[in-house]
Scaffold this active site. Structure first.
Site, PDB file in Angstrom:
ATOM      1  N   CYS A 212      -4.429   6.636  -5.035  1.00  0.00           N
ATOM      2  CA  CYS A 212      -3.617   5.432  -4.847  1.00  0.00           C
ATOM      3  C   CYS A 212      -2.140   5.802  -5.027  1.00  0.00           C
ATOM      4  O   CYS A 212      -1.814   6.799  -5.684  1.00  0.00           O
ATOM      5  CB  CYS A 212      -4.031   4.407  -5.897  1.00  0.00           C
ATOM      6  SG  CYS A 212      -2.960   2.964  -5.983  1.00  0.00           S
TER       7      CYS A 212
ATOM      8  N   THR B 221      -0.189   4.447  -6.989  1.00  0.00           N
ATOM      9  CA  THR B 221       0.059   4.461  -8.437  1.00  0.00           C
ATOM     10  C   THR B 221      -0.222   5.848  -9.019  1.00  0.00           C
ATOM     11  O   THR B 221       0.504   6.322  -9.901  1.00  0.00           O
ATOM     12  CB  THR B 221      -0.850   3.409  -9.128  1.00  0.00           C
ATOM     13  OG1 THR B 221      -0.571   2.145  -8.539  1.00  0.00           O
ATOM     14  CG2 THR B 221      -0.624   3.350 -10.617  1.00  0.00           C
TER      15      THR B 221
ATOM     16  N   HIS C  57       2.726   7.936  -8.386  1.00  0.00           N
ATOM     17  CA  HIS C  57       3.803   7.659  -9.356  1.00  0.00           C
ATOM     18  C   HIS C  57       3.530   8.429 -10.652  1.00  0.00           C
ATOM     19  O   HIS C  57       4.439   9.019 -11.243  1.00  0.00           O
ATOM     20  CB  HIS C  57       3.879   6.164  -9.689  1.00  0.00           C
ATOM     21  CG  HIS C  57       4.380   5.308  -8.564  1.00  0.00           C
ATOM     22  ND1 HIS C  57       5.652   5.410  -8.074  1.00  0.00           N
ATOM     23  CD2 HIS C  57       3.789   4.327  -7.847  1.00  0.00           C
ATOM     24  CE1 HIS C  57       5.818   4.537  -7.090  1.00  0.00           C
ATOM     25  NE2 HIS C  57       4.701   3.875  -6.928  1.00  0.00           N
TER      26      HIS C  57
ATOM     27  N   HIS D  30      -8.273   5.185 -10.358  1.00  0.00           N
ATOM     28  CA  HIS D  30      -8.949   3.886 -10.465  1.00  0.00           C
ATOM     29  C   HIS D  30      -9.623   3.434  -9.175  1.00  0.00           C
ATOM     30  O   HIS D  30     -10.150   2.346  -9.119  1.00  0.00           O
ATOM     31  CB  HIS D  30      -7.953   2.818 -10.943  1.00  0.00           C
ATOM     32  CG  HIS D  30      -6.750   2.715 -10.062  1.00  0.00           C
ATOM     33  ND1 HIS D  30      -5.621   3.477 -10.241  1.00  0.00           N
ATOM     34  CD2 HIS D  30      -6.513   1.957  -8.968  1.00  0.00           C
ATOM     35  CE1 HIS D  30      -4.739   3.188  -9.311  1.00  0.00           C
ATOM     36  NE2 HIS D  30      -5.257   2.278  -8.512  1.00  0.00           N
TER      37      HIS D  30
ATOM     38  N   CYS E 249      -9.021 -10.140 -20.563  1.00  0.00           N
ATOM     39  CA  CYS E 249      -9.333 -10.526 -21.945  1.00  0.00           C
ATOM     40  C   CYS E 249     -10.552 -11.432 -22.049  1.00  0.00           C
ATOM     41  O   CYS E 249     -11.262 -11.428 -23.047  1.00  0.00           O
ATOM     42  CB  CYS E 249      -8.114 -11.191 -22.600  1.00  0.00           C
ATOM     43  SG  CYS E 249      -7.848 -12.911 -22.105  1.00  0.00           S
TER      44      CYS E 249
ATOM     45  N   CYS F  73      -4.840 -12.861 -15.610  1.00  0.00           N
ATOM     46  CA  CYS F  73      -5.082 -12.742 -17.053  1.00  0.00           C
ATOM     47  C   CYS F  73      -3.793 -12.326 -17.760  1.00  0.00           C
ATOM     48  O   CYS F  73      -3.035 -11.496 -17.263  1.00  0.00           O
ATOM     49  CB  CYS F  73      -6.169 -11.701 -17.309  1.00  0.00           C
ATOM     50  SG  CYS F  73      -6.361 -11.327 -19.060  1.00  0.00           S
TER      51      CYS F  73
ATOM     52  N   ILE G 189       5.762  -3.789  -4.979  1.00  0.00           N
ATOM     53  CA  ILE G 189       6.456  -3.837  -6.272  1.00  0.00           C
ATOM     54  C   ILE G 189       7.794  -3.124  -6.138  1.00  0.00           C
ATOM     55  O   ILE G 189       7.865  -1.963  -5.715  1.00  0.00           O
ATOM     56  CB  ILE G 189       5.577  -3.226  -7.372  1.00  0.00           C
ATOM     57  CG1 ILE G 189       4.380  -4.169  -7.599  1.00  0.00           C
ATOM     58  CG2 ILE G 189       6.370  -3.037  -8.668  1.00  0.00           C
ATOM     59  CD1 ILE G 189       3.355  -3.686  -8.560  1.00  0.00           C
TER      60      ILE G 189
ATOM     61  N   ILE H 258       1.295 -11.613  -5.578  1.00  0.00           N
ATOM     62  CA  ILE H 258      -0.092 -11.133  -5.585  1.00  0.00           C
ATOM     63  C   ILE H 258      -0.222 -10.017  -6.607  1.00  0.00           C
ATOM     64  O   ILE H 258       0.555  -9.048  -6.575  1.00  0.00           O
ATOM     65  CB  ILE H 258      -0.489 -10.558  -4.198  1.00  0.00           C
ATOM     66  CG1 ILE H 258      -0.271 -11.584  -3.091  1.00  0.00           C
ATOM     67  CG2 ILE H 258      -1.929 -10.050  -4.223  1.00  0.00           C
ATOM     68  CD1 ILE H 258      -1.245 -12.721  -3.048  1.00  0.00           C
ATOM     69  N   TYR H 259      -1.191 -10.141  -7.484  1.00  0.00           N
ATOM     70  CA  TYR H 259      -1.440  -9.064  -8.445  1.00  0.00           C
ATOM     71  C   TYR H 259      -2.938  -8.746  -8.445  1.00  0.00           C
ATOM     72  O   TYR H 259      -3.768  -9.645  -8.604  1.00  0.00           O
ATOM     73  CB  TYR H 259      -0.970  -9.492  -9.847  1.00  0.00           C
ATOM     74  CG  TYR H 259      -1.032  -8.364 -10.847  1.00  0.00           C
ATOM     75  CD1 TYR H 259      -0.240  -7.227 -10.675  1.00  0.00           C
ATOM     76  CD2 TYR H 259      -1.894  -8.413 -11.930  1.00  0.00           C
ATOM     77  CE1 TYR H 259      -0.306  -6.183 -11.567  1.00  0.00           C
ATOM     78  CE2 TYR H 259      -1.958  -7.368 -12.835  1.00  0.00           C
ATOM     79  CZ  TYR H 259      -1.161  -6.246 -12.643  1.00  0.00           C
ATOM     80  OH  TYR H 259      -1.231  -5.203 -13.525  1.00  0.00           O
TER      81      TYR H 259
HETATM   82  P1  NAD Z   1       3.368   2.901  -0.095  1.00  0.00           P
HETATM   83  O1  NAD Z   1       4.521   3.193  -0.979  1.00  0.00           O
HETATM   84  O2  NAD Z   1       2.459   3.990   0.331  1.00  0.00           O
HETATM   85  O3  NAD Z   1       3.893   2.153   1.226  1.00  0.00           O
HETATM   86  C1  NAD Z   1       5.075   1.417   1.289  1.00  0.00           C
HETATM   87  C2  NAD Z   1       5.642   1.622   2.676  1.00  0.00           C
HETATM   88  O4  NAD Z   1       6.791   0.783   2.807  1.00  0.00           O
HETATM   89  C3  NAD Z   1       6.092   3.056   2.945  1.00  0.00           C
HETATM   90  O5  NAD Z   1       5.420   3.569   4.083  1.00  0.00           O
HETATM   91  C4  NAD Z   1       7.607   2.922   3.178  1.00  0.00           C
HETATM   92  O6  NAD Z   1       8.087   3.824   4.140  1.00  0.00           O
HETATM   93  C5  NAD Z   1       7.701   1.466   3.640  1.00  0.00           C
HETATM   94  N1  NAD Z   1       9.031   0.877   3.510  1.00  0.00           N
HETATM   95  C6  NAD Z   1      10.027   1.152   2.617  1.00  0.00           C
HETATM   96  N2  NAD Z   1      11.116   0.393   2.859  1.00  0.00           N
HETATM   97  C7  NAD Z   1      10.818  -0.392   3.914  1.00  0.00           C
HETATM   98  C8  NAD Z   1      11.503  -1.394   4.636  1.00  0.00           C
HETATM   99  N3  NAD Z   1      12.748  -1.740   4.305  1.00  0.00           N
HETATM  100  N4  NAD Z   1      10.877  -2.012   5.664  1.00  0.00           N
HETATM  101  C9  NAD Z   1       9.613  -1.680   6.001  1.00  0.00           C
HETATM  102  N5  NAD Z   1       8.901  -0.730   5.364  1.00  0.00           N
HETATM  103  C10 NAD Z   1       9.482  -0.098   4.331  1.00  0.00           C
HETATM  104  O7  NAD Z   1       2.542   1.747  -0.844  1.00  0.00           O
HETATM  105  P2  NAD Z   1       1.027   1.234  -0.728  1.00  0.00           P
HETATM  106  O8  NAD Z   1       0.146   2.091  -1.555  1.00  0.00           O
HETATM  107  O9  NAD Z   1       0.664   0.976   0.701  1.00  0.00           O
HETATM  108  O10 NAD Z   1       1.232  -0.146  -1.504  1.00  0.00           O
HETATM  109  C11 NAD Z   1       2.080  -1.137  -0.955  1.00  0.00           C
HETATM  110  C12 NAD Z   1       2.943  -1.767  -2.019  1.00  0.00           C
HETATM  111  O11 NAD Z   1       2.118  -2.577  -2.880  1.00  0.00           O
HETATM  112  C13 NAD Z   1       3.665  -0.780  -2.972  1.00  0.00           C
HETATM  113  O12 NAD Z   1       4.935  -1.333  -3.299  1.00  0.00           O
HETATM  114  C14 NAD Z   1       2.775  -0.789  -4.212  1.00  0.00           C
HETATM  115  O13 NAD Z   1       3.502  -0.439  -5.364  1.00  0.00           O
HETATM  116  C15 NAD Z   1       2.334  -2.226  -4.235  1.00  0.00           C
HETATM  117  N6  NAD Z   1       1.084  -2.515  -4.933  1.00  0.00           N
HETATM  118  C16 NAD Z   1       1.044  -3.683  -5.633  1.00  0.00           C
HETATM  119  C17 NAD Z   1      -0.122  -4.062  -6.246  1.00  0.00           C
HETATM  120  C18 NAD Z   1      -0.176  -5.373  -6.957  1.00  0.00           C
HETATM  121  O14 NAD Z   1      -1.164  -5.631  -7.644  1.00  0.00           O
HETATM  122  N7  NAD Z   1       0.840  -6.219  -6.799  1.00  0.00           N
HETATM  123  C19 NAD Z   1      -1.267  -3.258  -6.172  1.00  0.00           C
HETATM  124  C20 NAD Z   1      -1.196  -2.066  -5.438  1.00  0.00           C
HETATM  125  C21 NAD Z   1      -0.016  -1.716  -4.798  1.00  0.00           C
HETATM  126 ZN    ZN Z   2      -7.440 -13.269 -19.819  1.00  0.00          ZN
END
Ligand code: NAD
Ligand code: ZN
Length: 381
Positions: A78, A80, A83, A103, A133, A147, A304, A326-327
């Site tokens: 993933c 994450t 990161h 995960h 929890c 949660c 994020i 969305i989380y």
């Molecule tokens: P990723 O980082 O692989 O993909 C993000 C894409 O966005 C990249 O390809 C990047 O080139 C593109 N990008 C950057 N700037 C841009 C712009 N201005 N316009 C258009 N595209 C642009 O991420 P992923 O694994 O596909 O996940 C998507 C997003 O969701 C990430 O930010 C991740 O952190 C987030 N995420 C959130 C949750 C949650 O629970 N909220 C869960 C998983 C992932």
């Molecule tokens: Zn809870």
């Protein structure tokens, strides 16, 4: 009497019935040829604060009461995990090494802790990565994604990049036999895309997805499957836009080169997008999205951001936009995912690399290159 049977008898003699559920190998739960005394396993560990991961031998976790031990078969990498691998500021703030990360996974049940009744040994499963929890208002109403006290597998506690993973029974998700394990290995990410995309009505709607990362590409496939008229996706990475096209996006827009307005015109959009899925985490993408939504449009926000984003609130108010953060996933998303795949949603085009877990370095290098979709690591022979 064979050596294997002897060992089994010795082990049984040491089991305290009160603690039976805490043992990993008991009651014939090990497979032929496996050493029931084995208590160590291979795992990908973040050893210290810094770049990289290490393949290490660590103790096999023991399922306590109400917990399930899963023998991991396949995992997926993933964003994450990347990161954490790269040890960026987010990782430095959230991760406490040494720990096992990961995960996204599929496996089979290897052992049951005391009191676990719903599952059986050998059953194919995945798991909801957010361990909640169970007592807060949202947990009580079934909205576990909100949660107030969530603990994440592979972030806050040991993860799935290992031969075994231990999680609470209520997080275990049964996986039907007909589902391809390569695809199930990334159901966690598929769940994020499902949660984001299915937040709004999609039939006959025009959808903008900003960010063609793996989750954006999967979301494009879901939107088409769910009946959207046009799905337009933006990124500045041509490789990833190519993947989005393979997954069914009608139009791909390279924002460093193409004019989104012209593409909208070509696609027959008159008033703007009905639905927006922000999947880049980039403030610039969110602002662009707001500017091209129709009045009354709906936006879900998954990406994020690394930094605060400045917005003109009046643009949102004047257009009457609905914004939904969305989380994670809703528990019901797990059912929707299996059913969509069984109904014909094909996610294979997002898988770009497959490696054995010992080649994890190649997987992380590919993720960091920007020229990858989902990368699957195999843990079983
Ligand atoms: P990723 O980082 O692989 O993909 C993000 C894409 O966005 C990249 O390809 C990047 O080139 C593109 N990008 C950057 N700037 C841009 C712009 N201005 N316009 C258009 N595209 C642009 O991420 P992923 O694994 O596909 O996940 C998507 C997003 O969701 C990430 O930010 C991740 O952190 C987030 N995420 C959130 C949750 C949650 O629970 N909220 C869960 C998983 C992932
Ligand atoms: Zn809870």
């Amino acid at each position: 009497m064979t050596q294997e049977v002897l060992k089994y008898i010795c082990l049984c003699e040491t089991i305290d019935p009160q603690k039976a559920g805490r043992r990993i190998y008991n009651g014939g739960m090990y497979r032929k040829g496996e050493d029931p005394m084995k208590k160590m396993m291979d795992a990908l560990v973040k050893p210290t604060a810094g770049v990289g991961l290490e393949l290490r031998q660590v103790p096999v976790p023991e399922p306590g009461p109400g917990e399930v031990l899963i023998r991991i078969r396949k995992t997926a990498i993933c964003g994450t995990d990347v990161h954490i691998y790269n040890w960026d500021p987010w990782a430095a703030e959230h991760i406490r090494p040494p720990m096992v990360i990961g995960h996204e996974y599929v496996g089979e049940i290897a052992a049951l802790g005391a009191g676990v009744t719903h599952f059986h040994i050998g059953q194919r499963v995945s798991g909801e990565g957010h361990i909640t929890c169970g007592h807060c208002r949202n947990c009580h109403s079934g909205d576990i994604q909100w949660c107030r006290d969530t603990c994440s597998v592979g972030v806050d506690r040991d993860g799935a990049f290992a031969e075994y993973l231990c999680i609470p029974e209520r997080n275990v998700i049964e996986i039907d036999d007909g589902l391809d394990e390569d695809v199930v290995s990334f159901f966690d990410a598929f769940g994020n895309a499902t949660h984001t995309a299915l937040m709004w009505k999609l039939v006959g709607e025009d959808v903008l997805i900003t960010g063609a990362g793996p989750i954006g590409c999967i979301a494009a496939a879901i939107c088409k499957y769910a009946g959207a008229r046009r799905v337009i996706i933006t990124d500045f990475n041509d490789y990833r836009l190519g993947l989005a096209k393979n997954l069914g996006a009608d139009y791909t827009v390279n924002i460093s080169r193409d004019d989104l307005g012209a593409v909208m015109k070509d696609a027959g959009l008159k008033e703007g997008f009905d639905v927006g899925l922000e999947m880049s985490g980039a403030g610039a993408a969110f602002k662009q999205m707001i500017s091209v939504m129709r009045n009354g449009g709906k936006i879900s926000l998954l990406g994020i951001s690394n930094e605060p984003v400045e917005l003109n609130m009046n643009d949102i108010i004047g257009k009457g936009l609905a914004l939904q953060g969305i989380y994670g996933r809703k528990m019901d998303n797990w059912h929707q995912m299996s059913y969509m795949v069984q109904g014909g949603l094909d996610l294979h085009p997002i898988i770009t690399h497959r490696f054995g877990y010992k080649d994890f370095q190649k997987g992380f290098d590919a993720m960091n290159s920007g020229r990858s979709g989902k990368i699957v690591l195999t843990w079983s022979e």
